[in-house]
Motif scaffolding. Structure first.
Motif, mmCIF file in Angstrom:
data_model
loop_
_atom_site.group_PDB
_atom_site.id
_atom_site.type_symbol
_atom_site.label_atom_id
_atom_site.label_comp_id
_atom_site.label_asym_id
_atom_site.label_seq_id
_atom_site.Cartn_x
_atom_site.Cartn_y
_atom_site.Cartn_z
ATOM 1 N N LYS A 192 -3.574 -5.308 -8.299
ATOM 2 C CA LYS A 192 -4.768 -4.553 -8.720
ATOM 3 C C LYS A 192 -5.669 -4.297 -7.513
ATOM 4 O O LYS A 192 -6.257 -3.229 -7.363
ATOM 5 C CB LYS A 192 -5.548 -5.341 -9.788
ATOM 6 N N CYS A 193 -5.774 -5.315 -6.648
ATOM 7 C CA CYS A 193 -6.620 -5.161 -5.449
ATOM 8 C C CYS A 193 -6.072 -4.073 -4.539
ATOM 9 O O CYS A 193 -6.837 -3.272 -3.987
ATOM 10 C CB CYS A 193 -6.691 -6.478 -4.668
ATOM 11 N N VAL A 194 -4.747 -4.016 -4.380
ATOM 12 C CA VAL A 194 -4.150 -2.997 -3.501
ATOM 13 C C VAL A 194 -4.376 -1.595 -4.096
ATOM 14 O O VAL A 194 -4.668 -0.640 -3.365
ATOM 15 C CB VAL A 194 -2.650 -3.273 -3.246
ATOM 16 N N ALA A 195 -4.286 -1.491 -5.411
ATOM 17 C CA ALA A 195 -4.529 -0.194 -6.067
ATOM 18 C C ALA A 195 -5.960 0.276 -5.799
ATOM 19 O O ALA A 195 -6.215 1.458 -5.540
ATOM 20 C CB ALA A 195 -4.274 -0.317 -7.562
ATOM 21 N N TRP A 196 -6.857 -0.658 -5.832
ATOM 22 C CA TRP A 196 -8.281 -0.353 -5.609
ATOM 23 C C TRP A 196 -8.497 0.081 -4.144
ATOM 24 O O TRP A 196 -9.195 1.055 -3.859
ATOM 25 C CB TRP A 196 -9.061 -1.616 -5.980
ATOM 26 N N ILE A 197 -7.852 -0.615 -3.215
ATOM 27 C CA ILE A 197 -7.951 -0.256 -1.790
ATOM 28 C C ILE A 197 -7.394 1.158 -1.577
ATOM 29 O O ILE A 197 -7.988 1.986 -0.891
ATOM 30 C CB ILE A 197 -7.189 -1.284 -0.917
ATOM 31 N N PRO A 203 8.530 -6.463 -2.851
ATOM 32 C CA PRO A 203 7.075 -6.317 -2.720
ATOM 33 C C PRO A 203 6.395 -6.675 -4.052
ATOM 34 O O PRO A 203 6.929 -6.378 -5.121
ATOM 35 C CB PRO A 203 6.900 -4.838 -2.400
ATOM 36 N N PHE A 204 5.195 -7.284 -3.983
ATOM 37 C CA PHE A 204 4.581 -7.773 -5.227
ATOM 38 C C PHE A 204 4.152 -6.647 -6.177
ATOM 39 O O PHE A 204 4.120 -6.850 -7.383
ATOM 40 C CB PHE A 204 3.431 -8.760 -4.953
ATOM 41 N N VAL A 205 3.860 -5.450 -5.643
ATOM 42 C CA VAL A 205 3.475 -4.375 -6.583
ATOM 43 C C VAL A 205 4.659 -3.948 -7.457
ATOM 44 O O VAL A 205 4.475 -3.334 -8.497
ATOM 45 C CB VAL A 205 2.850 -3.127 -5.893
ATOM 46 N N ILE A 206 5.866 -4.326 -7.027
ATOM 47 C CA ILE A 206 7.047 -4.031 -7.852
ATOM 48 C C ILE A 206 7.378 -5.211 -8.757
ATOM 49 O O ILE A 206 7.555 -5.054 -9.967
ATOM 50 C CB ILE A 206 8.265 -3.692 -6.957
ATOM 51 N N LEU A 219 0.841 -1.199 0.000
ATOM 52 C CA LEU A 219 0.000 0.000 0.000
ATOM 53 C C LEU A 219 0.878 1.251 0.000
ATOM 54 O O LEU A 219 0.613 2.209 -0.727
ATOM 55 C CB LEU A 219 -0.907 -0.033 1.237
ATOM 56 N N ALA A 220 1.938 1.230 0.820
ATOM 57 C CA ALA A 220 2.841 2.388 0.882
ATOM 58 C C ALA A 220 3.409 2.680 -0.509
ATOM 59 O O ALA A 220 3.433 3.835 -0.956
ATOM 60 C CB ALA A 220 3.971 2.120 1.874
ATOM 61 N N LEU A 221 3.834 1.638 -1.209
ATOM 62 C CA LEU A 221 4.412 1.834 -2.548
ATOM 63 C C LEU A 221 3.360 2.344 -3.533
ATOM 64 O O LEU A 221 3.640 3.188 -4.382
ATOM 65 C CB LEU A 221 5.017 0.516 -3.052
ATOM 66 N N THR A 222 2.138 1.832 -3.399
ATOM 67 C CA THR A 222 1.053 2.256 -4.290
ATOM 68 C C THR A 222 0.712 3.728 -4.038
ATOM 69 O O THR A 222 0.512 4.501 -4.984
ATOM 70 C CB THR A 222 -0.197 1.360 -4.062
ATOM 71 N N LEU A 223 0.678 4.120 -2.765
ATOM 72 C CA LEU A 223 0.385 5.525 -2.439
ATOM 73 C C LEU A 223 1.474 6.430 -2.988
ATOM 74 O O LEU A 223 1.191 7.502 -3.530
ATOM 75 C CB LEU A 223 0.273 5.705 -0.916
ATOM 76 N N GLY A 224 2.716 5.976 -2.849
ATOM 77 C CA GLY A 224 3.852 6.735 -3.377
ATOM 78 C C GLY A 224 3.676 7.006 -4.859
ATOM 79 O O GLY A 224 3.875 8.127 -5.338
#
Ligand SMILES: Nc1ncnc2c1ncn2[C@@H]1O[C@H](COP(=O)(O)OP(=O)(O)OP(=O)(O)O)[C@@H](O)[C@H]1O
Ligand SMILES: [Mg+2]
Length: 294
Positions: A253-258, A241-244, A42-47
């Protein structure tokens, strides 16, 4: 004026009007349901969304945010408390807009300092507001006092559970423990992790939401769910991290949505819409008050 300067000025203005950065505690009750995994990704997605985020490892037993980032910082807040390091020395830059603050046992030790040194440290911690819009705190397993304290001190509590009945029960148990205290976070969000389907997530969420409404009289926002995805394990094995490592996998995709649900509900420009809360000073004060009540 450059785009970055404009963004900075907008943020400063917003903080002056609204108070300070917003603090989020990520907690679950049962261990192993995916708190650290959510916090880090989530931190990486927010960044990426332009929301400057600091992630604090609040797991006082088995800190492992650093492991999930594939980073091994040498120092933590305890060194700042002893006076051996400055806060800027221990803050680790993870990627653009994302920093990690290794907590160690520092936050607990803070409670044992004399009032003058506590205030000095709080002032120093408050200077982090220059670097960030959001502070995410990953916590340890169980309904331990420190987890409840972090939850109470924060602006927002992000509850994480898996569909496992014992995890749901422990999640509810944590919520009850937090609400049993006089001051509570102003916002409650729920994330269901490791679900097989949208249907399963909605069933688990509505069960928890209804129980909380009926027995505790509170509303919990369903912030989203994360599908069970083998890429999550794969990423951990890769030390990433999996988003990377897998930005297009279902879990990413789910984390981006959250992230959008919690942090950008109106869909307006993320710089203007970076959440504001009561700030780091207020968070520290509440934290100390709770630790001193022991
Ligand atoms: N969506 C998912 N799909 C598949 N596996 C997952 C998912 N989320 C988490 N996991 C796996 O669950 C395990 C536990 O995750 P994590 O360490 O984030 O949990 P935790 O709640 O932080 O645990 P602890 O309570 O011990 O701190 C990890 O091995 C991770 O790979
Ligand atoms: Mg963890």
């Amino acid at each position: 004026m450059g785009k970055k300067d404009q963004a900075y000025q907008l943020r400063s203005l917003k903080k002056r009007i609204a108070g300070g950065i917003k603090t989020y505690t990520i907690a679950s009750g049962k261990g192993g349901v995916g708190k650290t995994s959510l916090s880090v990704n989530l931190a990486l997605t927010l960044g990426k969304m332009g929301i400057r985020t600091i992630i604090l490892d609040g797991d006082l037993g088995l800190a492992n945010v650093d492991v999930m980032f594939g980073l091994y910082p040498k120092y933590h807040l305890g060194y700042v408390i002893k006076g051996d390091k400055k806060l800027s020395d221990i803050l680790v830059s993870v990627q653009e807009n994302v920093y990690m603050l290794p907590g160690g046992t520092g936050l607990q030790e803070m409670a044992d300092l004399d009032a003058k040194r506590q205030l000095k440290l709080i002032e120093e911690l408050a200077s982090l507001e220059e670097y960030c819009d959001v502070l995410l705190i990953d916590t340890g397993a169980g309904v331990h006092r420190s987890v409840v304290v972090f939850a109470i001190a924060s602006d927002s509590l992000l509850l994480v559970t898996s569909p496992d009945p014992t995890a749901i029960r422990d999640c509810y148990g944590l919520l009850k423990a937090v609400l049993g205290k006089s001051s509570t976070p102003s916002e409650l969000h729920l994330v269901i992790n490791m679900v097989k389907s949208d249907k399963e997530a909605k069933e688990v969420a509505s069960r928890l939401q209804l129980t909380a409404k009926d027995f505790l009289g509170i509303d919990i926002n369903m912030a989203g769910y994360i599908l069970k995805d083998f890429h999550v394990e794969e990423a951990i094995k890769m030390g990433m991290p999996f988003v990377i490592s897998h930005p297009d996998c279902e879990a990413s995709k789910c984390v981006a949505w959250i992230a959008k649900n919690i942090f950008n509900p109106e869909g307006v420009d993320s710089v203007l819409n970076a959440p504001s809360g009561r700030g780091i000073k207020a968070f520290c004060m509440r934290l100390l008050k709770q630790f001193q009540l022991r």
